[in-house]
Design an enzyme around this catalytic site. Sequence first.
Site, short mmCIF file in Angstrom:
data_model
loop_
_atom_site.label_atom_id
_atom_site.label_comp_id
_atom_site.label_asym_id
_atom_site.label_seq_id
_atom_site.Cartn_x
_atom_site.Cartn_y
_atom_site.Cartn_z
N LYS A 290 32.99 52.68 23.35
CA LYS A 290 32.38 53.81 24.02
C LYS A 290 32.24 54.97 23.04
O LYS A 290 33.18 55.30 22.33
CB LYS A 290 33.24 54.24 25.22
CG LYS A 290 32.49 54.33 26.53
CD LYS A 290 33.38 54.73 27.68
CE LYS A 290 32.54 54.91 28.93
NZ LYS A 290 33.34 55.39 30.07
N GLU A 380 38.08 50.72 45.96
CA GLU A 380 38.23 51.65 47.07
C GLU A 380 38.84 50.99 48.31
O GLU A 380 39.65 51.60 49.02
CB GLU A 380 36.87 52.26 47.43
CG GLU A 380 36.28 53.14 46.35
CD GLU A 380 35.44 52.39 45.33
OE1 GLU A 380 34.85 53.04 44.46
OE2 GLU A 380 35.37 51.14 45.42
N ARG A 408 32.52 52.79 50.75
CA ARG A 408 32.80 51.41 50.34
C ARG A 408 34.07 50.86 50.99
O ARG A 408 34.36 49.68 50.88
CB ARG A 408 32.92 51.33 48.82
CG ARG A 408 31.84 52.08 48.08
CD ARG A 408 31.87 51.79 46.59
NE ARG A 408 31.01 50.67 46.29
CZ ARG A 408 31.04 49.99 45.15
NH1 ARG A 408 31.92 50.31 44.23
NH2 ARG A 408 30.22 49.01 44.94
#
Length: 633
Positions: A290, A380, A408
């Site tokens: 990243k 979640e 979700r």
Amino acid sequence: MSQTPLLDTIDLPQDLRRLDTKQLPQLAAELRAFLLESVGKTGGHFASNLGAVELTVALHYVYHTPEDHLVWDVGHQSYPHKILTGRKNRMDTMRKYGGLAGFPKRGESAYDAFGVGHSSTSIGAALGMAVADKLAGKTSRSVAVIGDGAMTAGQAFEALNCAGDMDIDLLVILNDNEMSISPNVGALPKYLARNVVRDMHGLLSTIKAQSTKVLDKLPGALEIAQKVEHKIKAIAGEAEHAKQSLSLFENFGFHYTGPVDGHDVEQLVHVLKELRGKKGPQILHVITKKGQGYKLAENDPVKYHAVSTLAQEGGKETEKFPPKPAAKPTYTQIFGRWLCDQAAADPRLIAITPAMREGSGLVEYEQKFPDRYFDVGIAEQHAVTFAGGLACEGAKPVVAIYSTFLQRAYDQLIHDVALQNLPVLFAIDRAGIVGADGPTHAGLYDLSFLRCIPNMVVAAPSDENECRLLLSTCYRLDAPSAVRYPRGSGCGAAVSDGLETVPVGKGVVKREGSRTAVFAFGSMVQPALAAAETLNATVADMRFVKPIDEELIVRLAQTHDYLVTAEENAEQGGAGSAVLEVLAKHNICKPVLLLGVTDTVTEHGDPQQLLDDLGLSAAALAERIRNRFGLAE
């Protein structure tokens, strides 16, 4: 003279495919430079895009997009994809009103095969495309690109489980950078780390062969290198032991390839060409970094997940954030401070986040109360059920979650918490319009889907101090509750440092007026007060959507000619609907104007502009009320 001469020749992927493979490293370098410049000017998702440059080039070089389907997971890494698919000259509009979306969007380009914004959907979507193509007799290929963070979610494994048992041609690319937005947690990233070491012996042999001629010329260097080699072999030996059992992905029915260097574009092209011709479910494990190519982002990918602006001055990478006056605290910061104070006062408090430590304001809490902090990864559903289990045994869980992500876990909210009447507090951030992230992140439905759930208490603070008061109030309840608050800062109200509470289900009149009464909820209280000044209207800060203050509604309805509700939520089933239900219950028939978000998909852009377009700014509220009831200015 152009700094990106090769990239300047690329408008669409078919232009890219005319290049020789040897030219691709130069193209990747120019693409990264273009990305740095464009995001430096507009802001947006940053580190993840830098890490996906070579992979994006290789994918569009090998696969025949858009006939072949390329599905990005979440979409934080899709900027290079947009640059290569005809949108290079519009990158200056990124995340602005009327401009390019920050995520893949089907209505924006034929190359955006699937609209995304939430994680872990790519494998299921790509599988659906592959099955549809097979049934239609097409030869198109489907590719899902998913990060190791997104791979921790249950939905990704549900799709793997389904795909691995089907005779279907599908490629899943695991973009492994050891990060989601926050550092990854859980067992899967550790598994992947071991998997990377599996090819260590081969890599070590290559390094040894190439470096011996150099090392034997330096006194003592070869002995040091041999000790390092011994350590690496020990690590690799542990990995070989794990390799005795089938790999995780092979158990799911996928043929595993990797790990592959995700920044070696020529190697990626070679591997992808082989995989495109293979049958059945395939998984390619790619290792990327990243922030690749920008040292500040490489060293701190969390900080540089998204940026406002950047600059490169004198050949040095520097931040370019203009000095700002002391900012008002955000609602997220108010929550974070309250959480620490409440945890200090009550050892039963346990905080849970589904991989949003920074975004939800939990950094300080994790530092102060590490044993009572749980990041469950991008999961979640698990976060909510986990909280329910904690509550069963006497803990007081606080689930810090964005409104759009709570969607979700709706079944778990109902089945595992509300039906059992468990005392779990949901601190719902990013409620309402969110701005540049657009409709996938807009929190416009929580009031509607929460208030219909039995046992739930739902509160909406109107300013920073109200946020703290309502958090304390709901935390004390022996029932499931939710406090929803917007992104950013409020009106600048002074905030108490105590843990005071307010009566549950009771609102307060903020302004006394005549003829028109406005029942305002949460973030709409301040605009309603501003509008009321021009209308001489009464404004009630309702505080609670459930239980709603019936006595206050009836009293104001009986003493005013016109009634208005205002909420930063979908009109259907929201707080305004709750007011109408009270009026119907008490047989009160008065003209009522519901002001909320109509039945529409919102756009991305400046939040204030969006609110004005939706008719929810102070000026728009006043005009709509005046027009509806024929009131004089």
